[in-house]
Motif scaffolding. Structure first.
Motif, PDB file in Angstrom:
ATOM      1  N   GLY A  36       0.814  -1.216   0.000  1.00 25.34           N
ATOM      2  CA  GLY A  36       0.000   0.000   0.000  1.00 25.34           C
ATOM      3  C   GLY A  36       0.842   1.259   0.000  1.00 25.34           C
ATOM      4  O   GLY A  36       2.075   1.220  -0.021  1.00 25.34           O
ATOM      5  N   ASN A  37       0.163   2.384   0.031  1.00 22.36           N
ATOM      6  CA  ASN A  37       0.810   3.688   0.038  1.00 22.36           C
ATOM      7  C   ASN A  37       0.895   4.232   1.460  1.00 22.36           C
ATOM      8  O   ASN A  37       0.217   3.758   2.362  1.00 22.36           O
ATOM      9  CB  ASN A  37       0.008   4.658  -0.847  1.00 22.36           C
ATOM     10  N   CYS A  38       1.729   5.254   1.631  1.00 24.01           N
ATOM     11  CA  CYS A  38       1.742   6.055   2.857  1.00 24.01           C
ATOM     12  C   CYS A  38       1.331   7.463   2.464  1.00 24.01           C
ATOM     13  O   CYS A  38       2.081   8.175   1.771  1.00 24.01           O
ATOM     14  CB  CYS A  38       3.119   6.064   3.499  1.00 24.01           C
ATOM     15  N   GLY A  39       0.145   7.866   2.883  1.00 24.83           N
ATOM     16  CA  GLY A  39      -0.334   9.193   2.531  1.00 24.83           C
ATOM     17  C   GLY A  39       0.489  10.299   3.149  1.00 24.83           C
ATOM     18  O   GLY A  39       0.632  11.390   2.564  1.00 24.83           O
ATOM     19  N   SER A  94       3.727  10.652   1.244  1.00 23.14           N
ATOM     20  CA  SER A  94       3.443  11.169  -0.101  1.00 23.14           C
ATOM     21  C   SER A  94       3.765  12.659  -0.178  1.00 23.14           C
ATOM     22  O   SER A  94       4.145  13.175  -1.238  1.00 23.14           O
ATOM     23  CB  SER A  94       1.978  10.938  -0.464  1.00 23.14           C
ATOM     24  N   GLN A 122       2.033   6.673  -7.970  1.00 22.27           N
ATOM     25  CA  GLN A 122       2.166   5.827  -6.787  1.00 22.27           C
ATOM     26  C   GLN A 122       2.172   4.367  -7.263  1.00 22.27           C
ATOM     27  O   GLN A 122       1.139   3.787  -7.585  1.00 22.27           O
ATOM     28  CB  GLN A 122       1.008   6.077  -5.815  1.00 22.27           C
ATOM     29  N   PHE A 166      -5.205  13.237  -4.579  1.00 19.88           N
ATOM     30  CA  PHE A 166      -5.093  11.834  -4.960  1.00 19.88           C
ATOM     31  C   PHE A 166      -6.156  11.551  -6.022  1.00 19.88           C
ATOM     32  O   PHE A 166      -7.359  11.627  -5.750  1.00 19.88           O
ATOM     33  CB  PHE A 166      -5.302  10.934  -3.745  1.00 19.88           C
ATOM     34  N   GLY A 211      -7.849   4.911  -0.816  1.00 17.53           N
ATOM     35  CA  GLY A 211      -6.622   5.366  -0.174  1.00 17.53           C
ATOM     36  C   GLY A 211      -5.770   4.177   0.217  1.00 17.53           C
ATOM     37  O   GLY A 211      -4.650   4.008  -0.230  1.00 17.53           O
ATOM     38  N   ILE A 212      -6.323   3.338   1.070  1.00 14.73           N
ATOM     39  CA  ILE A 212      -5.706   2.083   1.470  1.00 14.73           C
ATOM     40  C   ILE A 212      -6.846   1.162   1.901  1.00 14.73           C
ATOM     41  O   ILE A 212      -7.878   1.641   2.386  1.00 14.73           O
ATOM     42  CB  ILE A 212      -4.709   2.298   2.634  1.00 14.73           C
ATOM     43  N   SER A 259      -1.266  -3.285   5.539  1.00 21.17           N
ATOM     44  CA  SER A 259      -2.641  -3.128   5.076  1.00 21.17           C
ATOM     45  C   SER A 259      -3.321  -4.493   5.036  1.00 21.17           C
ATOM     46  O   SER A 259      -2.646  -5.518   4.829  1.00 21.17           O
ATOM     47  CB  SER A 259      -2.683  -2.474   3.690  1.00 21.17           C
ATOM     48  N   THR A 297      -3.417   7.900   4.315  1.00 17.36           N
ATOM     49  CA  THR A 297      -4.323   7.073   3.521  1.00 17.36           C
ATOM     50  C   THR A 297      -5.568   6.707   4.314  1.00 17.36           C
ATOM     51  O   THR A 297      -6.656   6.563   3.744  1.00 17.36           O
ATOM     52  CB  THR A 297      -3.610   5.805   3.036  1.00 17.36           C
ATOM     53  N   LEU A 347      -8.049   9.370   3.800  1.00 16.28           N
ATOM     54  CA  LEU A 347      -8.750   9.257   2.521  1.00 16.28           C
ATOM     55  C   LEU A 347      -9.878   8.235   2.616  1.00 16.28           C
ATOM     56  O   LEU A 347     -10.977   8.452   2.084  1.00 16.28           O
ATOM     57  CB  LEU A 347      -7.771   8.856   1.416  1.00 16.28           C
TER      58      LEU A 347
END
Length: 389
Positions: A95-98, A101, A129, A169, A209-210, A268, A312, A315
């Protein structure tokens, strides 16, 4: 034998910190690259402190970021995020890290990875991403051709001011003739999670987001306004929270069983607690006024409760809060759904959202929030080469 020297930058982004690299400075082979990164951060550490590495022994500070010029014509850079387990030899790339970011744009500008950025005003860095295939627009203040490093924007969870970085995003457009990716992987706005012989727990499982699992704080016997130090001192609550996270990961099709979710996918999905808006005292002692909030939320990250809020996660909260019938929507204060202001352990956060759909068929078009970032240290990290190369 001398140690390897690898160019790196230690950065804060939002309420997280991580070690940033230009991807070309690391091995191309993913397994070898991960061995390097684990050793650089100081994992696995049986003592849980990451003393012999760059990690800070929390989920918010045990992170790595890889940035490179993008091959995509609509983006400037590609961004890959890794959540590094503290006690296990695992980097979760799922996953991402908001929060981090927010630091990708400044890092890319500082390293010359963006072609012809403006000298003054705001540089819009187009970020791909790579973990989840999402485009992010980072609007970074610049002055004299350099990233502006001083400002007066205060972010709850960070003690010092910095320039504001606006993040947008953008969700990918579905392919022609194809449906949009499912926000609700089970097809339900509310599911029931079962752990052992305990009563089922209502939950909203959403991928925005996640991947995130939302449950009412009351399901864990909490009010939702507790601070992390309190909750992280309740081992029974943490064990139950992780069991529910594992059950949710299986229900979402992200893990074959709860053990796999805990061992191989600790980043996640996230488990978040929601409760109706109410007043409480934040971690820095400020009194948060429930009348100014739409709801309160707490989120777990890599085991313990997060000290503020994952980007995330914010989001996901905005998306779930905007959709009638979700647990989050039912608990929020009635009002406009194009943004949500929620209380977290370190203060509050407002997230804007553009969303369309009905029933269980919804599509997030974009989400927006403001963060800040700062270079903490720039130079080289040292890596003991023996046994790694």
């Amino acid at each position: 034998m001398r140690q390897l020297r690898i160019p790196a930058t230690y950065m804060r982004g939002g309420t997280s910190k991580g070690v940033f690299f230009v991807a070309d400075d690391l091995p191309m082979n993913a397994a070898e690259r991960d061995r390097w990164l684990l050793r650089i951060v100081g994992s696995p550490d049986a003592y849980g402190k990451q003393i012999d590495g760059m990690g800070g022994a929390t989920s918010s500070t045990s992170k790595v970021v890889l940035v490179s010029r993008s091959s995509r014509p609509d983006c400037d850079v590609d961004y890959l995020f890794g959540a590094v387990s503290i006690g296990n030899p695992v980097i979760d790339w799922s996953g991402n890290c908001g929060n981090l970011s927010a630091a990708v744009g400044p890092f890319a500008l500082e390293r010359g990875l963006v072609t012809n950025p403006p000298k003054e005003g705001v540089a819009t860095v187009r970020i791909w991403q790579a973990n989840i295939g999402q485009k992010i627009l980072a609007r970074v203040p610049v002055v004299g051709g350099q990233v502006r490093e001083l400002g007066d924007f205060m972010l709850d969870g960070v003690s010092f001011p910095a320039p504001e970085i606006e993040l947008e995003f953008l969700e990918p457009e579905p392919a022609p003739g194809q449906p949009a990716p499912a926000l609700f992987p089970t097809g339900n706005l509310v599911d029931e999670l079962r752990v052992g012989n305990l009563p089922p727990v209502p939950a909203t499982l959403i991928v925005a987001g996640i991947p995130t699992i939302f449950i009412a704080a009351a399901s864990l016997g909490l009010k939702g306004t507790e601070l992390p130090d309190v909750v992280n001192g309740l081992p029974d609550v943490l064990v139950r929270a992780e069991a529910l996270r594992g059950a949710g990961a299986v229900a979402m099709g992200l893990a074959r069983n709860p053990y796999e979710a805990t061992r191989l996918r600790p980043h996640s999905p996230k488990l978040a607690l929601v409760a109706p808006a109410s007043s409480y005292r934040a971690a820095d002692g400020r009194q948060m006024d429930g009348r100014e909030l739409d709801l309160v939320c707490r989120i777990f990250s890599m085991g313990p409760m997060h000290h503020a809020m994952t980007g995330t996660g914010g989001l996901a909260i905005a998306a779930a809060a905007a959709i009638p019938g979700t647990l989050v929507h039912d608990l929020r204060r009635p009002g406009p759904t194009d943004s949500v202001c929620f209380g977290h352990a370190s203060g509050r956060l407002r997230v804007g959202i553009q969303i369309e759909g009905s029933g269980t068929e919804w599509r997030v078009i974009s989400t927006r929030m403001s963060r800040s970032a700062r270079v903490l240290m720039d130079g080289w990290v040292r890596l003991p080469a023996e046994g790694l190369v």
